[in-house]
Structures are given as C-alpha cells and as structure tokens.
Design an enzyme around this catalytic site. Structure first.
Site, PDB file in Angstrom:
ATOM      1  CE  LYS A  65      61.089  59.587  38.502  1.00  0.00           C
ATOM      2  NZ  LYS A  65      62.103  58.879  39.248  1.00  0.00           N
ATOM      3  CE  LYS A 121      63.384  55.797  32.934  1.00  0.00           C
ATOM      4  NZ  LYS A 121      64.027  56.207  34.190  1.00  0.00           N
ATOM      5  CE  LYS A 169      63.388  50.357  39.544  1.00  0.00           C
ATOM      6  NZ  LYS A 169      63.737  51.747  39.797  1.00  0.00           N
TER       7      LYS A 169
HETATM    8  P1  TYM Z   1      66.643  53.337  38.825  1.00  0.00           P
HETATM    9  O1  TYM Z   1      66.250  52.542  40.016  1.00  0.00           O
HETATM   10  O2  TYM Z   1      65.586  54.121  38.126  1.00  0.00           O
HETATM   11  O3  TYM Z   1      67.347  52.421  37.770  1.00  0.00           O
HETATM   12  C1  TYM Z   1      68.396  51.559  38.123  1.00  0.00           C
HETATM   13  C2  TYM Z   1      69.386  51.476  36.975  1.00  0.00           C
HETATM   14  O4  TYM Z   1      68.726  51.028  35.796  1.00  0.00           O
HETATM   15  C3  TYM Z   1      68.945  51.961  34.747  1.00  0.00           C
HETATM   16  N1  TYM Z   1      67.727  52.030  33.922  1.00  0.00           N
HETATM   17  C4  TYM Z   1      67.717  51.885  32.593  1.00  0.00           C
HETATM   18  N2  TYM Z   1      68.705  51.648  31.708  1.00  0.00           N
HETATM   19  C5  TYM Z   1      68.349  51.538  30.397  1.00  0.00           C
HETATM   20  N3  TYM Z   1      67.060  51.660  29.968  1.00  0.00           N
HETATM   21  C6  TYM Z   1      66.054  51.898  30.829  1.00  0.00           C
HETATM   22  N4  TYM Z   1      64.800  51.983  30.392  1.00  0.00           N
HETATM   23  C7  TYM Z   1      66.358  52.019  32.201  1.00  0.00           C
HETATM   24  N5  TYM Z   1      65.611  52.242  33.319  1.00  0.00           N
HETATM   25  C8  TYM Z   1      66.472  52.260  34.350  1.00  0.00           C
HETATM   26  C9  TYM Z   1      69.189  53.295  35.425  1.00  0.00           C
HETATM   27  O5  TYM Z   1      69.905  54.172  34.588  1.00  0.00           O
HETATM   28  C10 TYM Z   1      69.985  52.850  36.634  1.00  0.00           C
HETATM   29  O6  TYM Z   1      71.352  52.684  36.290  1.00  0.00           O
HETATM   30  N6  TYM Z   1      68.767  57.456  40.746  1.00  0.00           N
HETATM   31  C11 TYM Z   1      68.973  56.039  40.429  1.00  0.00           C
HETATM   32  C12 TYM Z   1      69.306  55.180  41.629  1.00  0.00           C
HETATM   33  C13 TYM Z   1      70.492  55.629  42.401  1.00  0.00           C
HETATM   34  C14 TYM Z   1      71.846  55.489  42.007  1.00  0.00           C
HETATM   35  C15 TYM Z   1      72.605  56.012  43.093  1.00  0.00           C
HETATM   36  C16 TYM Z   1      72.461  54.972  40.866  1.00  0.00           C
HETATM   37  C17 TYM Z   1      70.464  56.213  43.623  1.00  0.00           C
HETATM   38  N7  TYM Z   1      71.730  56.445  44.045  1.00  0.00           N
HETATM   39  C18 TYM Z   1      73.993  56.057  43.031  1.00  0.00           C
HETATM   40  C19 TYM Z   1      73.863  55.024  40.820  1.00  0.00           C
HETATM   41  C20 TYM Z   1      74.608  55.561  41.893  1.00  0.00           C
HETATM   42  C21 TYM Z   1      67.697  55.496  39.832  1.00  0.00           C
HETATM   43  O7  TYM Z   1      66.645  56.055  40.006  1.00  0.00           O
HETATM   44  O8  TYM Z   1      67.846  54.297  39.203  1.00  0.00           O
END
Ligand code: TYM
Length: 333
Positions: free
Chosen positions: A112, A197, A200
């Site tokens: 990023k 990947k 969003k």
């Molecule tokens: P985020 O918001 O990018 O994504 C949320 C969840 O969706 C999963 N995910 C995916 N799984 C499979 N294929 C994909 N293409 C895909 N895109 C997203 C992510 O793995 C995630 O589980 N850093 C985290 C948010 C966060 C978090 C936390 C998660 C902040 N604090 C504490 C767990 C525990 C994130 O950016 O997720």
C-alpha cells in the site's frame, strides 16, 4: 469459553472476498461455538486518504451487512472500534513493544505504501503502525482465535509475537491468539486479475463482486472473469489462476471440493455459468435482509452497535488496565 475476535475495515463496499474469507464463517460457525466479537474497525480506514462522509456511510453499511449476513446480537457482540477506547489505549503500549523493523517488513505496508507513493500521495504514519492497532484489537479482548482470510496471516503472526514478548517482559497479561481460515476461498482473487486479491478498495471494480451488486451485475462480472489460455478445467493456482479462482468460489458456495469440481467441467463457459448462479443465490438473502434493515432508517443497527460497544468496553477495560499496571504506569486514583 473460547473468545473469538475479528473485524472488517470500512474502506470500501464489502466484497465476495470478505464474505467467503471471513463474514460467512463468523455467521455460520464462529458465533455458535464461542464468545465472539465482531467489529467495524473504522480507525483502520483512516490510514489511507479518506473522505469523512464516505467512511461514516461505509461504517454504517458494513455493520448493517454484518447483521444482514446473519450475525445475531443475541449470540455475539457487534460494535464499532472507535466506540471502545481500550483499543487505542492498548495500541500505544504495543507500539512500545513492537520494533520499527518488524513493522516495515509487513507485506501490506510495503504494497500500500508503494501504491500511495506511485500515486503521488504521502504515506500516513498510521499505515506503518496499523498492524499494532490490529494487535491491540485482538489482544484487548483476550482472544483465542481470529477468523480471517489468508491475507491477514502475517498480521496475526505479529500479534502473537507481541503478546509473547509483552508477557515475557512484564508478566502474563495476554492470551496468545491464532488465526483460523475457511477451508476453501481463504484468498478470493480479482476476477479480472486472478493473480491479485479481490480487494474492496481496488478500482475500477470490474473484477470485484460487491455484496450489494444486483444479480445482473454479479452475473456479468462472473461471466466476464478472465480465464486462462487453453481450455482444460484444471485446479492449479500457479498454472490456471483464473479457473482455479472460479472453482474455489463455486466450491465455497456449493460446499464442494474444488479439485473434484474441476473434473466435472468440460468448458469454461459452463463453469462460469454455474459459478455465477451459485454466487447470485448465495448473496440474494444477504441483499434482501440488508434492504429491510436499511428501510428501518438504521435505528436497529444503531441500537445493536450501542449495546455492543458497552459490552466490548466492559470486557476490554480490565485487561488493558492490567497491561498499563504491568508496564509500570501508576494507576489513576
Ligand atoms: P479487511 O477489511 O481487508 O477484510 C476483512 C476480512 O475479509 C478477509 N478478506 C478476504 N478473504 C478472502 N479473500 C479475499 N479476497 C479477501 N479480502 C478480504 C480478510 O482477510 C479479513 O478477514 N486488517 C484487517 C481488519 C482488522 C482485523 C482486526 C481483523 C483490523 N483489526 C482484528 C481481525 C482482527 C483488514 O484489513 O481486513
């Protein structure tokens, strides 16, 4: 009872990747087998350039979609991260536990950061410290398991390292958590670029299925998915990434095994058609429930979030207080 914590950041509309990699398992499995907390981790959305009104809108929408997907506030706690001070309070102590070197090694920071610099933007310091706040999200709640997609593995590993290091230096305060992943579709790839990947915030979004896309749009996106040269339907991430992605999506939707499904198809067209149908049917009830929730003006969602923040704060406070005491800070009053 086992404690589970996970979150979604409101940086864009939720995608099929978020659903298959995380949200669906929270609903179908995790909320039934543990004391589970799920958060709209809004502070994480401020690590890149953001529009305040959009973050507000997306936070509400993410919460509504989590409930529409089937998270039941009677079974689990749903809340917004910025409503619970314990996360940022703990984050500072963990910044004093983490090292500059280990944060600079984080893949998402490198990717990023490079993207932001290429677009002529400056890189916010919070993009570097983001995984520490994520560790605080997890550790504040005494979490045993963190159900996430594969892309979050490195962040959960860092969280484990920080918990162990903190406990070793200052005495046992934190549970050491582990990541869990769905058996298939732990990494859903972009339909137009199956080597990256499905994310969003990637624009323009032709390769991304959003949970709120209408069925026609969803179908078109899947039917136009980039497949591979050749015509054989093979389950092979290296050699056939486009087809493999479709097989994983279809397997996740229909409960099958992607390698076995590969044997059942003779043409890419049939595979795409069945995958499109399966995705449309999987998402239909989520879209419908979301429309119902939205028509209520958001009152129900706000009430769930208020109660969720109260419970999450009460859960986290004693552990974060214990961490403050353990590092040598005087108790207040
Ligand atoms: P985020 O918001 O990018 O994504 C949320 C969840 O969706 C999963 N995910 C995916 N799984 C499979 N294929 C994909 N293409 C895909 N895109 C997203 C992510 O793995 C995630 O589980 N850093 C985290 C948010 C966060 C978090 C936390 C998660 C902040 N604090 C504490 C767990 C525990 C994130 O950016 O997720």
């Amino acid at each position: 009872m086992k404690r589970i914590f996970s979150g979604i950041k409101p940086t864009g509309h939720l995608t099929l990747g978020n659903y298959l990699g995380a949200l669906r398992r929270w609903v179908e499995v995790d909320q039934h087998r543990a004391d589970a907390l799920f958060s709209v981790v809004d502070l994480h959305a401020l690590t890149v350039e953001h529009d305040p009104a959009r973050v507000r809108r997306l936070s509400r929408q993410a919460a509504a979609l989590m409930l529409a997907a089937g998270l039941d506030p009677e079974r689990c706690t749903v809340f917004v991260q910025s409503h619970v001070d314990a996360h940022t309070r703990l984050s500072y102590l963990l910044e004093c536990t983490a090292t500059d070197g280990e944060l600079r090694r984080m893949i998402q920071y490198k990717e990023k950061g490079t993207r932001a610099r290429a677009a002529g933007q400056s890189v916010r310091l919070s993009l570097l410290t983001y995984p520490v706040l994520m560790a605080a999200d997890i550790l504040a709640h005494g979490t045993d398991e963190v159900p996430v997609g594969e892309d979050q593995t490195q962040h959960v590993e860092l969280t484990r390292d920080l918990a162990l290091r903190f406990n070793q230096r200052y005495g046992h305060v934190f549970t050491v958590p582990r990541a869990t992943h769905p058996p298939v579709a732990a990494r859903v790839m972009d339909l137009q670029d199956p080597t990256s990947k499905m994310g969003k915030s990637h624009e323009p979004g032709n390769g991304i299925v959003y949970l709120l896309d209408d069925p026609d749009t969803t179908r078109k996106k899947v039917m136009r998915a980039v497949t591979d040269s050749g015509s054989e339907v093979r389950y092979d991430r290296e050699e056939s990434p486009g087809v493999t992605n479709l097989l994983e999506i279809l397997a996740a939707c229909s409960g099958g095994d992607p390698a076995e499904l590969a044997g059942a198809y003779r043409s890419y067209g049939d595979l795409k058609r069945d995958t499109a149908d399966a995705v449309v049917e999987l998402l239909r009830p989520v879209r419908e429930r979301h429309a119902e929730l939205a028509s209520d003006g958001g009152g129900y969602v706000d009430e769930v979030l208020r109660a969720g923040a109260e419970r999450a704060s009460a859960l986290a406070r004693p552990r974060v207080d214990a961490a403050y005491a353990a590092v040598g800070l005087l108790p207040a009053g």
